[in-house]
Design an enzyme around this catalytic site. Structure first.
Site, PDB file in Angstrom:
ATOM      1  N   GLU A 101       0.786  -1.733   4.517  1.00 20.59           N
ATOM      2  CA  GLU A 101       1.232  -0.344   4.537  1.00 20.59           C
ATOM      3  C   GLU A 101       2.707  -0.262   4.905  1.00 20.59           C
ATOM      4  O   GLU A 101       3.505   0.305   4.168  1.00 20.59           O
ATOM      5  CB  GLU A 101       0.402   0.469   5.531  1.00 20.59           C
ATOM      6  CG  GLU A 101       0.814   1.940   5.583  1.00 20.59           C
ATOM      7  CD  GLU A 101      -0.098   2.788   6.458  1.00 20.59           C
ATOM      8  OE1 GLU A 101       0.272   3.940   6.739  1.00 20.59           O
ATOM      9  OE2 GLU A 101      -1.182   2.319   6.852  1.00 20.59           O
ATOM     10  N   ARG A 106      -7.564  -1.426   8.951  1.00 15.60           N
ATOM     11  CA  ARG A 106      -8.754  -0.646   8.625  1.00 15.60           C
ATOM     12  C   ARG A 106      -9.397  -0.015   9.867  1.00 15.60           C
ATOM     13  O   ARG A 106      -9.939  -0.705  10.725  1.00 15.60           O
ATOM     14  CB  ARG A 106      -9.757  -1.560   7.924  1.00 15.60           C
ATOM     15  CG  ARG A 106     -10.886  -0.849   7.206  1.00 15.60           C
ATOM     16  CD  ARG A 106     -11.720  -1.880   6.466  1.00 15.60           C
ATOM     17  NE  ARG A 106     -12.650  -1.270   5.534  1.00 15.60           N
ATOM     18  CZ  ARG A 106     -13.412  -1.962   4.682  1.00 15.60           C
ATOM     19  NH1 ARG A 106     -13.323  -3.284   4.646  1.00 15.60           N
ATOM     20  NH2 ARG A 106     -14.238  -1.347   3.861  1.00 15.60           N
ATOM     21  N   ALA A 130      -5.698   5.414   5.578  1.00 18.46           N
ATOM     22  CA  ALA A 130      -6.447   6.465   6.278  1.00 18.46           C
ATOM     23  C   ALA A 130      -7.673   6.908   5.484  1.00 18.46           C
ATOM     24  O   ALA A 130      -8.138   8.036   5.644  1.00 18.46           O
ATOM     25  CB  ALA A 130      -5.544   7.661   6.580  1.00 18.46           C
ATOM     26  N   PHE A 155      -5.920  -3.901   3.646  1.00 20.11           N
ATOM     27  CA  PHE A 155      -6.548  -3.571   4.933  1.00 20.11           C
ATOM     28  C   PHE A 155      -5.570  -2.967   5.938  1.00 20.11           C
ATOM     29  O   PHE A 155      -5.809  -3.013   7.137  1.00 20.11           O
ATOM     30  CB  PHE A 155      -7.226  -4.808   5.530  1.00 20.11           C
ATOM     31  CG  PHE A 155      -8.193  -5.482   4.608  1.00 20.11           C
ATOM     32  CD1 PHE A 155      -9.337  -4.828   4.183  1.00 20.11           C
ATOM     33  CD2 PHE A 155      -7.953  -6.763   4.137  1.00 20.11           C
ATOM     34  CE1 PHE A 155     -10.227  -5.447   3.314  1.00 20.11           C
ATOM     35  CE2 PHE A 155      -8.833  -7.384   3.263  1.00 20.11           C
ATOM     36  CZ  PHE A 155      -9.971  -6.719   2.856  1.00 20.11           C
ATOM     37  N   ARG A 189      -4.853   8.022  17.113  1.00 17.27           N
ATOM     38  CA  ARG A 189      -6.188   8.007  16.512  1.00 17.27           C
ATOM     39  C   ARG A 189      -7.202   7.377  17.459  1.00 17.27           C
ATOM     40  O   ARG A 189      -8.365   7.795  17.505  1.00 17.27           O
ATOM     41  CB  ARG A 189      -6.173   7.281  15.162  1.00 17.27           C
ATOM     42  CG  ARG A 189      -7.474   7.406  14.389  1.00 17.27           C
ATOM     43  CD  ARG A 189      -7.358   6.832  12.991  1.00 17.27           C
ATOM     44  NE  ARG A 189      -6.707   7.721  12.059  1.00 17.27           N
ATOM     45  CZ  ARG A 189      -7.333   8.566  11.259  1.00 17.27           C
ATOM     46  NH1 ARG A 189      -8.646   8.692  11.316  1.00 17.27           N
ATOM     47  NH2 ARG A 189      -6.670   9.315  10.405  1.00 17.27           N
ATOM     48  N   GLU A 202     -12.582   3.250   5.792  1.00 14.32           N
ATOM     49  CA  GLU A 202     -12.501   2.887   7.204  1.00 14.32           C
ATOM     50  C   GLU A 202     -13.752   3.176   8.035  1.00 14.32           C
ATOM     51  O   GLU A 202     -14.108   2.365   8.908  1.00 14.32           O
ATOM     52  CB  GLU A 202     -11.303   3.598   7.852  1.00 14.32           C
ATOM     53  CG  GLU A 202      -9.972   3.122   7.323  1.00 14.32           C
ATOM     54  CD  GLU A 202      -8.829   3.927   7.895  1.00 14.32           C
ATOM     55  OE1 GLU A 202      -7.916   3.319   8.468  1.00 14.32           O
ATOM     56  OE2 GLU A 202      -8.847   5.160   7.756  1.00 14.32           O
ATOM     57  N   GLN A 211       0.820  -1.211   0.000  1.00 10.31           N
ATOM     58  CA  GLN A 211       0.000   0.000   0.000  1.00 10.31           C
ATOM     59  C   GLN A 211       0.852   1.259   0.000  1.00 10.31           C
ATOM     60  O   GLN A 211       0.318   2.359  -0.088  1.00 10.31           O
ATOM     61  CB  GLN A 211      -0.895   0.011   1.247  1.00 10.31           C
ATOM     62  CG  GLN A 211      -1.912  -1.112   1.306  1.00 10.31           C
ATOM     63  CD  GLN A 211      -2.623  -1.176   2.643  1.00 10.31           C
ATOM     64  OE1 GLN A 211      -2.582  -2.186   3.319  1.00 10.31           O
ATOM     65  NE2 GLN A 211      -3.289  -0.101   3.035  1.00 10.31           N
ATOM     66  N   PHE A 223      -7.505   1.924  11.951  1.00 10.01           N
ATOM     67  CA  PHE A 223      -6.250   2.481  12.465  1.00 10.01           C
ATOM     68  C   PHE A 223      -6.390   3.031  13.888  1.00 10.01           C
ATOM     69  O   PHE A 223      -5.996   4.145  14.184  1.00 10.01           O
ATOM     70  CB  PHE A 223      -5.783   3.592  11.508  1.00 10.01           C
ATOM     71  CG  PHE A 223      -4.305   3.876  11.560  1.00 10.01           C
ATOM     72  CD1 PHE A 223      -3.405   3.031  10.950  1.00 10.01           C
ATOM     73  CD2 PHE A 223      -3.817   4.979  12.219  1.00 10.01           C
ATOM     74  CE1 PHE A 223      -2.039   3.287  10.980  1.00 10.01           C
ATOM     75  CE2 PHE A 223      -2.453   5.249  12.264  1.00 10.01           C
ATOM     76  CZ  PHE A 223      -1.563   4.395  11.637  1.00 10.01           C
TER      77      PHE A 223
END
Length: 789
Positions: A259, A369, A538, A255, A337, A740, A224, A371
């Site tokens: 990343e 997903r 994100a 998902f 987050r 998300e 990703q 985060f």
């Protein structure tokens, strides 16, 4: 499952269109199929393992640590090389550059060196012309390793007690929570465990590294974040970024798991390819994928909350401890987050939330997903559910009493004003259309006459902030080329993992130029074309890359309009692009004829585009600012049936109303909402992770021991609808992100199960139901309710 009609979609797109926007049937807003749908069905959509292997390709397999923590005293490389069919062995000593692939903190070795930190950590790599040979040798890693065991910390609770964290603790405060709790008429406290979740992408981690002339390295990587892979591979090889090309046409799911954690595989493949001068493919088996990579963070929540007689939260003191794993990875922004989403949809006047990223000798957990957002929101929803039980009220009424306002009580604990709040009309619509109140009465009547089977019903809302919570990541670039036959080629920095990003980008380019989407083709993400890209994460993929591509297309459109204006002696605003034609006054010209004419007049027919999200600012020390460009909203009603003797349960009906702003592609958006709902339901009900308490081995490392939802878990009545809305911010097509946010919708499933368990005690006891709510967890909660009566 409800799908919007073409008439509705066309009407919605036209009525909400921006001034001078294309409103023809070719414009954005239509439920077009995924750009690779036909290729997927025909088996022609190529993933990395489908690429023809070049002559001389070697296959790589990883030897993994058999212990959770220990001193690495030696690797018997000679014995490994002596194994039949093994062409080479790679250890940390063979990495020419930096032995690190940490996403933020440089604490994540590519191959273990000096110390092993978890059971499953890659220690060496073996290469063979035959993949099965490499796998068989690597599977006997313990035979070739000399490791002195060290004490291991295997739970976040133990790490927290020892004060062991991968990053410093963080804190989000507003007002005086301690005083507010102390002075409140009522108080509630709880410690709660919330499990993690495996990404379970269909295509596992894979990289195929091909040496190029000079010091060049071309890596096909299922990732990703191509730019980050470019950087870590360059550092591992000791070369410049321009020597490394990362390419990704598509992924079979990500998902968040691809990343940052695709890095170790890209680096190992590239190091081996450089050392041997031959192409190297590294494709993991599912078991190794589970054992090596991280997943959604497990959380332990502890809180004390004060509230009034109406159920309004007056003060909240909360401690969140996450299982970070052995290294930092993305645990810090995930926790940030989580803290910022603790409020979810509710005004909380006094808040003190602390976050601790516990260092454990387990896999480094990473993006998934949501985060951290789902973990944070889960806590406040549980709190409100407890308050409702304590007061003998419907949990929905307690939630409504705490909702954010529109003109007051509309500032988050971190200081961002909620400017686009549609929670009240959205929930009102869902309550009405789902017949929530009548179904609540029906469930109560059913439970009074059913001693074993109990029905539960819950409605939960969501507010989810959209943007990276690191400001500089909110940028994107794109290239748009218009060829003389009128066809259009687009390249952007986002990655396609099945979510339909390329489809939406193509629609927006077609929308901007007023042409049929069939004219537009989107090519593979490639770090040699669009550089310095952010991860497709994100939920910003369409927001960022769609805007960048539309910017490039708009520049071309402006040049074409100016050319036609000069040629026909009319003002530029007399030129319109629509219906796959260009209208100059009363004259309608074929788009390809206009393009050819512009080429003959030496008008530039390609352009680069760029977009940076405005209005963002964030102080991570004080945890204040505006980390999000806007909020997405939604709500879901779930009804379940629970067998209180076995712990089995069934989702009878789910009604979902979700806000995606003005949809670019409603078919894709509804698909994303449906998928997120079922994926989130799996996280909260069946996907239980288990590490052996002595060895630290992840025991749930295969489909045989880890249960994701299947088609049979869908409810017979699954009503998904998009809320009619238009983003107040200038997002692409005034749409909103959809990746998300809807993962929070199935919180309603968990609390419906809890409601059913609560019915065992006539709702006089708050069930201590842990998540995931497996049958064992449900039975434990049932027993606790019965014991408390």
């Amino acid at each position: 499952m409800n799908q919007p009609t073409e008439a509705f979609l066309t009407g919605q797109s036209a009525s909400n269109a921006a001034p001078n926007a294309v409103t023809s049937p070719t414009a954005a807003g239509r439920p077009l199929p995924h750009e690779s749908a036909r290729l997927h069905v025909a088996g022609e959509a190529h993933y990395i393992d489908d690429l023809p292997e070049l002559a001389g390709t070697l296959h790589c397999a990883l030897g993994l640590s058999p212990v959770a923590h220990g001193r690495l005293l030696g690797i018997d490389v000679a014995a490994l090389k002596a194994e039949s069919g093994i062409a080479a062995v790679i250890t940390a000593a063979d990495i020419p550059g930096t032995n690190d692939c940490g996403a933020i903190v440089h604490d994540d070795p590519i191959l273990a060196q000096g110390t092993v930190h978890y059971l499953g950590q890659p220690v060496f790599a073996v290469l063979s012309a035959d993949r099965e040979t490499a796998r068989r040798v690597a599977a006997r890693a313990a035979s070739f390793l000399q490791i002195e065991p060290l004490p291991a910390v295997l739970t976040p609770e133990a790490a927290h007690a020892a004060g062991s964290y991968v990053v410093p603790p963080m804190r989000l405060q507003r007002g005086n929570a301690a005083d507010a709790v102390a002075q409140a008429p009522h108080r509630t406290s709880r410690t709660l465990k919330l499990g993690g979740q495996e990404q379970f992408y269909l295509e596992g981690q894979i990289s195929y590294a091909i040496p190029r002339e000079g010091r060049g390295m071309h890596v096909h990587c299922s990732t990703q974040h191509p730019s980050e892979m470019q950087h870590v591979v360059a550092h591992a090889l000791g070369v410049h970024a321009h020597d490394v090309l990362i390419e990704c046409r598509r992924m079979g799911g990500g998902f968040g798991g691809k990343e940052s954690q695709s890095a170790v595989f890209a680096c190992v493949a590239a190091v081996a390819a450089r050392r041997l001068g031959r192409p190297v493919k590294l494709r993991l088996d599912r078991d190794d994928d589970f054992l090596i990579t991280g997943r959604r963070h497990c959380f332990v929540h502890e809180w004390t909350v004060g509230h009034d007689d109406e159920g309004r939260v007056l003060g909240a003191q909360v401690e969140m401890v996450s299982r970070a794993g052995f290294s930092a990875d993305l645990s810090a922004p995930v926790m940030a987050r989580a803290l910022c989403h603790f409020d979810n949809a509710y005004w909380l006047p006094h808040v003190d939330v602390q976050g601790f990223c516990a260092r454990t000798n387990t896999q480094s957990n990473t993006a998934f997903r949501g985060f951290g957002g789902p973990q944070g929101a889960f806590a406040i929803e549980y709190i409100l559910d407890d308050i409702a039980r304590a007061l003998g009220r419907d949990a929905l009424d307690v939630r409504l009493a705490n909702l954010y306002g529109t003109t007051q009580h509309n500032t988050t604990p971190y200081g961002q004003v909620v400017e686009d709040n549609v929670l009240h009309p959205l929930i009102d619509q869902l309550v009405s259309e789902s017949a929530y109140r009548a179904r609540r009465e029906a469930a109560t009547a059913f439970n009074q006459n059913s001693p074993v089977l109990k029905k539960g019903l819950a409605l939960t809302p969501l507010k989810f902030g959209i943007s990276f919570n690191v400001v500089h990541l909110n940028q994107a670039g794109a290239l748009v080329h218009v060829y003389t036959d009128g066809s259009i080629l687009v390249n952007h920095g986002g990655t396609e993992m099945g979510q339909g990003l390329n489809t939406k980008v193509a629609q927006m380019v077609a929308h901007t130029l007023g042409v049929k989407p069939e004219r537009v083709r989107v090519t593979a993400t490639d770090t040699s074309k669009v550089v310095n890209t952010s991860a497709t994460a994100a939920s910003t993929g369409s927001d960022l890359n769609g805007k960048a591509a539309a910017d490039a297309a708009q520049q071309i459109r402006t040049r074409l309009a100016q050319h036609l204006s000069e040629r026909h002696g009319l003002p530029a605003d007399a030129v319109r692009f629509a219906d796959d034609q260009v209208h100059v006054g009363e004259l309608a010209l074929a788009f390809e004829d206009v393009v050819m004419g512009a080429y003959m007049a030496r008008v530039q027919l390609w352009s680069d585009g760029f977009y940076a999200t405005p209005k963002l600012h964030w102080n991570r020390e004080t945890m204040t600012g505006r980390p999000f460009y806007y909020f997405a909203y939604g709500a879901a009603v779930s009804e379940v049936l629970v067998d209180t003797l076995t712990g089995e349960w069934k989702l009878l009906q789910a009604d979902v109303l979700h806000d995606v702003g003005q949809s670019i592609n409603p078919a894709l958006d509804i698909g994303q909402v449906e998928g997120a709902f079922i994926q989130g339901m799996g996280w909260l009900t069946s996907e239980e992770l288990y590490w052996h308490p002595q060895s630290g081995k992840l025991m749930t490392h295969a489909p045989s021991t880890y249960k994701i939802p299947t088609a049979s878990d869908l409810p017979e009545a699954f009503n998904v609808k998009l809320f009619a809305n238009r983003n107040v911010e200038d997002s692409i097509h005034r749409s909103k992100a959809v990746g998300e946010p809807p993962l929070l919708l199935p919180l309603s499933v968990f609390f419906a199960i809890r409601d059913a368990v609560s019915a065992v005690g006539s709702h006089r006891v708050s069930p201590p139901l842990r998540a995931p709510a497996t049958p064992e967890a449900i039975l434990d909660a049932v027993d606790a309710v019965k014991a408390a009566l």
